[in-house]
Design a protein around this motif. Structure first.
Motif, PDB file in Angstrom:
ATOM      1  N   ILE A 106      -4.957   3.257  -1.659  1.00 10.99           N
ATOM      2  CA  ILE A 106      -5.025   1.793  -1.738  1.00 10.99           C
ATOM      3  C   ILE A 106      -5.679   1.304  -0.447  1.00 10.99           C
ATOM      4  O   ILE A 106      -5.175   1.556   0.650  1.00 10.99           O
ATOM      5  CB  ILE A 106      -3.622   1.175  -1.889  1.00 10.99           C
ATOM      6  N   ARG A 152       0.820  -1.220   0.000  1.00  6.80           N
ATOM      7  CA  ARG A 152       0.000   0.000   0.000  1.00  6.80           C
ATOM      8  C   ARG A 152       0.849   1.262   0.000  1.00  6.80           C
ATOM      9  O   ARG A 152       0.441   2.301  -0.527  1.00  6.80           O
ATOM     10  CB  ARG A 152      -0.929   0.026   1.212  1.00  6.80           C
ATOM     11  N   ARG A 200      -7.236  -1.133   2.575  1.00  4.95           N
ATOM     12  CA  ARG A 200      -6.519  -2.060   3.460  1.00  4.95           C
ATOM     13  C   ARG A 200      -6.732  -3.525   3.101  1.00  4.95           C
ATOM     14  O   ARG A 200      -5.974  -4.401   3.522  1.00  4.95           O
ATOM     15  CB  ARG A 200      -6.933  -1.826   4.910  1.00  4.95           C
TER      16      ARG A 200
END
Length: 609
Positions: free
Chosen positions: A571, A540, A573
């Motif tokens: 992005i 991420r 989780r």
């Protein structure tokens, strides 16, 4: 905007008479050749083994006798919760032969979803596949009118056959012939992207018109003819049979004498394709994108990666040239030949080696993927439709393909564009209404019988439909700009790192995007770039991952104005989940649920929920 039409239609190739029903399909095949192959399936993981149309008829009759012995009456509903397998088809056709109504239930449905379908359509009998599904549904035996919960893997069909031994063939034949074209055949519950799923009532006429018109005049239909070079055509069926497109393949295969290959486990799809060797199939865009992305990931790095990209460019250029007056040049043809021989031929082998055409539906397919597969030699035909239109309402057809469009009207379908750009659909395959929901029916079907799809689009001068988005999904920013998220989302979904994307910005100062990474593609993508393995949380914040996504967003932004472009992305989780209600069983993002579950992403984008 190019020159457009307000209406277009394609003539029907088959007239539905009152006494007709889906029950005529098996007798027609029996009359042609009772020993012809209806389907092939794996048993206990073994090789594909054939099932004749005579065997199908015997299995359906024996199962129908069991239902008759149990007291199934015309109009009674039966639920089927099962993966794509032969037993689903047998149960489906057996219930229909007695005038019963089938309610398909996705095998991934939650208890609450099954409870709603059970109570709304008054189901007293549900067939599930295994013990896990039994565990999901069993509590409903205590809380609803559900009386019988039968497990296919525990021999439920054998039990039915035993119970029906006292019922004669004439009883089944008489009841099958008594079914009318106007009788409801199935209640299919929609994804429920807004509120409760709605039960779409489809009649025998709806189903029959669609499959008969799809196998009619070669100039208008799918050209799914019974034989090709002396052999039956072969269709691999891996879409869920609870999905309108999967059910369409089931009936179309029966009506066209194609051999159906049952593929219940999509994780083994490539193995099934290699062994079954389909000549055609229907899939959602994600399947085609995954085939391409997997090939790209396996191409490695350095020289092999450059060779793969050269080959891809060669077949795409060849496909693009097919749409020009001059056609492909000698050099383009030579390059394509070399690309197939040296690099891309293995992709065709992975799909069985004899795939002639494929239909993509359910969402938009990117042009680059469409040209890639056509360049390989597969006629990839995009279509458009809905459960309410018995699957396809428009489709590209062999010899009449315009890539980037959703095709011309399916035979027997009329299309109209309303003043606000909404797509209206008319014809014999338009549903008769929503079960127990007259308000929703009145909203969706006007007085003239046109179905108001909720989708936006236009019809070009050649009569081909183009989809631009959903009317109810239009985002209005704080600056008053109307943005259709589908344009950006469709452009981004084909990226190998992206599993799903949702564009947001309602009432906000700019457009943002929530991106869910494709955890299956991530390791290969990192390895091909010489990057270390990363967890999802590490990916991420990875500069390399974020730079790649920003490049994809920059390319997608070229399709829209600056005011409509994505200014910031995050992005999320974890991947959007069907189990959490964020993705429907038909793979559509349920926006309201994603917004509710990912408020942290909205805070990251805008500083507030």
């Amino acid at each position: 905007m190019p020159e457009t039409l307000r209406e277009t239609s394609t003539p029907a190739t088959f007239d539905i008479k009152p006494e007709m029903s889906v029950n005529m399909l098996i007798p027609e095949r029996l009359a042609e050749n009772p020993e012809s192959i209806f389907a092939e399936r794996r048993i206990d993981g073994g090789p594909f083994t054939p099932i004749t149309i005579r065997q199908l008829d015997e299995d359906v009759r024996a199962t129908a006798k069991g239902f008759a012995a149990r007291g199934l009456e015309p109009g009674d509903t039966v639920g089927i919760m099962c993966r794509t397998r032969y037993e689903w088809t047998v149960l489906d056709l057996a219930v229909l032969s007695l005038g019963g109504v089938v309610v398909p239930i996705y095998q991934t449905s939650s208890r609450d979803q099954v409870e709603w379908m059970t109570t709304d359509s008054n189901i007293h009998t549900i067939f599930v596949e295994d013990a896990e599904q039994y565990g999901v549904v069993a509590p409903l035996l205590e809380t609803t009118q559900l009386e019988h919960l039968l497990v296919i893997d525990d021999g439920a069909l054998d039990d039915l056959r035993n119970e029906g031994q006292g019922v004669d063939d004439e009883t089944i034949s008489t009841r099958a012939s008594a079914v009318r074209s106007t009788d409801v055949a199935t209640i299919c519950y929609t994804s429920g992207t807004t509120g409760r799923p709605k039960g779409v009532e489809l009649t025998h006429a709806n189903l029959l018109a669609h499959v008969k018109n799809g196998t009619g005049d070669p100039g208008l239909g799918f050209v799914v003819t019974p034989v090709e070079d002396g052999a039956q055509k072969r269709v691999l069926l891996f879409l869920p049979l609870a999905h309108s497109y999967g059910r369409f393949v089931e009936f179309l295969g029966l009506a066209s004498s194609s051999i159906i290959g049952y593929a219940p486990d999509t994780k083994k799809l490539i193995d099934d394709m290699q062994e079954f060797r389909p000549t055609w199939f229907i899939a959602v865009p994600r399947v085609f994108e995954t085939v391409y992305n997997s090939a790209d990931a396996k191409a490695g790095t350095g020289v092999t990666k450059r060779l793969f990209r050269w080959a891809v460019n060669a077949v795409q250029a060849y496909s693009l040239a097919l749409d020009t007056a001059e056609g492909p040049s000698t050099l383009q043809t030579w390059r394509r030949t070399v690309a197939l021989k040296l690099v891309l031929g293995r992709i065709l082998d992975l799909m069985g080696g004899q795939l002639g055409f494929a239909i993509s539906g359910g969402a938009a397919l990117s042009n680059r993927h469409a040209h890639f597969f056509r360049g390989l030699g597969i006629e990839l035909m995009e279509g458009y439709g809905a459960t309410e239109t018995t699957a396809p309402a428009s489709v590209n057809r062999p010899g009449h393909i315009k890539l980037g469009s959703a095709g011309a009207p399916y035979p027997g379908i009329e299309l109209r564009i309303a003043d606000d750009g909404e797509i209206l659909i008319g014809g014999a395959s338009v549903f008769r209404g929503y079960h127990n929901n007259p308000e929703a029916t009145a909203e969706a079907l006007d007085a003239e019988g046109w179905f108001h799809s909720g989708d936006l689009g236009y019809i070009d001068a050649d009569g081909y439909l183009h989809i631009s988005g959903r009317r109810k999904e239009i985002i209005v920013t704080a600056g008053g700009k109307n943005v259709q998220p589908a344009v950006l989302e469709n452009a981004l979904r084909s990226h190998p790192l992206i599993s799903e994307v949702m564009v947001v910005g309602e009432g906000k100062p700019f457009i943002g995007a929530m991106i869910a990474l494709d955890e299956g593609m991530l390791p290969g993508w990192l390895a091909n770039r010489g990057l270390p393995s990363l967890s999802l949380e590490q990916a991420r914040v990875s500069p390399e991952v974020r730079d790649a996504l920003q490049t994809a967003i920059d390319q997608a932004n070229r399709k829209v104005s600056r005011a409509e472009s994505i200014r910031k992305f995050t992005i999320v989780r974890r991947a959007f989940s069907e189990a959490e209600g964020e993705i429907s069983a038909s793979t559509k993002v349920i926006r309201r649920v994603v917004l509710e579950h990912f408020q942290d992403a909205m805070v990251e984008l805008y500083g507030e929920g």
